[in-house]
Design a protein around this motif. Structure first.
Motif, PDB file in Angstrom:
ATOM      1  N   PHE A  40       0.831  -1.204   0.000  1.00  0.00           N
ATOM      2  CA  PHE A  40       0.000   0.000   0.000  1.00  0.00           C
ATOM      3  C   PHE A  40       0.867   1.257   0.000  1.00  0.00           C
ATOM      4  N   PRO A  48      -7.566   8.071  -0.611  1.00  0.00           N
ATOM      5  CA  PRO A  48      -6.883   6.932   0.028  1.00  0.00           C
ATOM      6  C   PRO A  48      -7.365   6.615   1.434  1.00  0.00           C
ATOM      7  N   LYS A  99      -9.084   3.250   1.641  1.00  0.00           N
ATOM      8  CA  LYS A  99      -8.094   2.187   1.416  1.00  0.00           C
ATOM      9  C   LYS A  99      -7.205   2.025   2.639  1.00  0.00           C
ATOM     10  N   PHE A 100      -6.816   3.158   3.242  1.00  0.00           N
ATOM     11  CA  PHE A 100      -5.964   3.079   4.429  1.00  0.00           C
ATOM     12  C   PHE A 100      -6.692   2.419   5.588  1.00  0.00           C
ATOM     13  N   VAL A 128      -6.607  -1.302   5.139  1.00  0.00           N
ATOM     14  CA  VAL A 128      -5.306  -1.873   5.490  1.00  0.00           C
ATOM     15  C   VAL A 128      -5.133  -1.875   7.010  1.00  0.00           C
TER      16      VAL A 128
END
Length: 248
Positions: A32, A216, A219-220, A223
């Motif tokens: 990532f 992001p 997405k972060f 993760v």
């Protein structure tokens, strides 16, 4: 889900399967981070981008500013003089922006003369003129990258230790006794995990405007949930088992 099924199906090998899962989680975090770098144009373009950022972007948050100095966004690595032939022309001589690239660091741009097309009589060579080129690096980027990489390296090394300790019966998974390796690996993994995620958040904070088009944050969070939730889930189950809340 595949890892959970394999652990239930092959219970005696569960510790080794979980160790491989932990290595995969660290690989996801590093992938990532590399994805964000490529979105920003690669390491060379990123260094040149960071050097123009405000120094306040390198100031630490969440109270760490009291014990850590701000990370420098960009600083010149080297300066060198090069000489390029000067061309005198009867026509107006413009300037052409000629950037240079270098691996791992950004290179300052140079301005070269732009001479219009003309015959031999309109261009007369003269002595070379000096041009100063500045090579840039970003301590901020280097430290953020190392902060993520240290988690990958620690997970790989700890995976080897877990397998070796388990073979000799010294790992004692789920047991927080000081005589077993489980307690110490838990502490090291937790500290390394927190620091890697902090470096990732710090990196996003400095470049949130440039990263805005890809959004992001979601997405972060995915993760972060993958890394943190699976880790704390296994740790919470171990604590509950030690307290007798989960029977055999």
């Amino acid at each position: 889900s595949i890892e959970s099924w394999l652990c239930l199906r092959f219970h005696t090998l569960a510790i080794y399967i979980e160790t491989l899962r932990d290595c995969y989680e660290s690989y996801v975090l590093y992938s990532f981070f590399q994805f964000l770098i490529e979105v920003l144009g690669g390491e060379e373009a990123l260094v040149l981008m960071l050097k123009d950022k405000s120094p306040t972007r390198g100031a630490h948050i969440w109270g760490l500013g009291y014990c850590m100095k701000p990370w420098v966004m960009g600083q010149p690595l080297s300066r060198r003089m090069s000489y390029t032939p000067d061309i005198k022309s009867k026509h107006h001589v413009g300037m052409v922006y000629a950037p240079e690239k270098n691996k791992h660091v950004g290179m300052g741009a140079a301005f070269l003369p732009n001479v219009p097309n003309g015959g031999p009589s309109s261009q007369l060579p003269s002595s070379p003129r000096p041009i100063k080129r500045v090579q840039w690096t970003s301590p901020f980027f280097v430290k953020c990258k190392f902060g993520v990489l240290q988690y990958v390296l620690l997970k790989f090394v700890s995976a080897i230790f877990v397998m070796v300790l388990e073979m000799y019966g010294l790992y004692k998974e789920g047991d927080f006794t000081p005589r077993g390796g489980y307690l110490y690996i838990c502490i090291l993994a937790n500290l390394s995990q927190c620091w890697a995620l902090y470096c990732l958040v710090f990196f996003y904070y400095a470049l949130k405007n440039e990263l805005g088009p890809i959004r992001p944050v979601g997405k972060f969070l995915s993760v972060k949930a993958l890394v943190f939730f699976t880790w704390w889930q296994s740790l919470a189950i171990s604590i509950m088992f030690q307290m007798g809340m989960i029977p055999h």
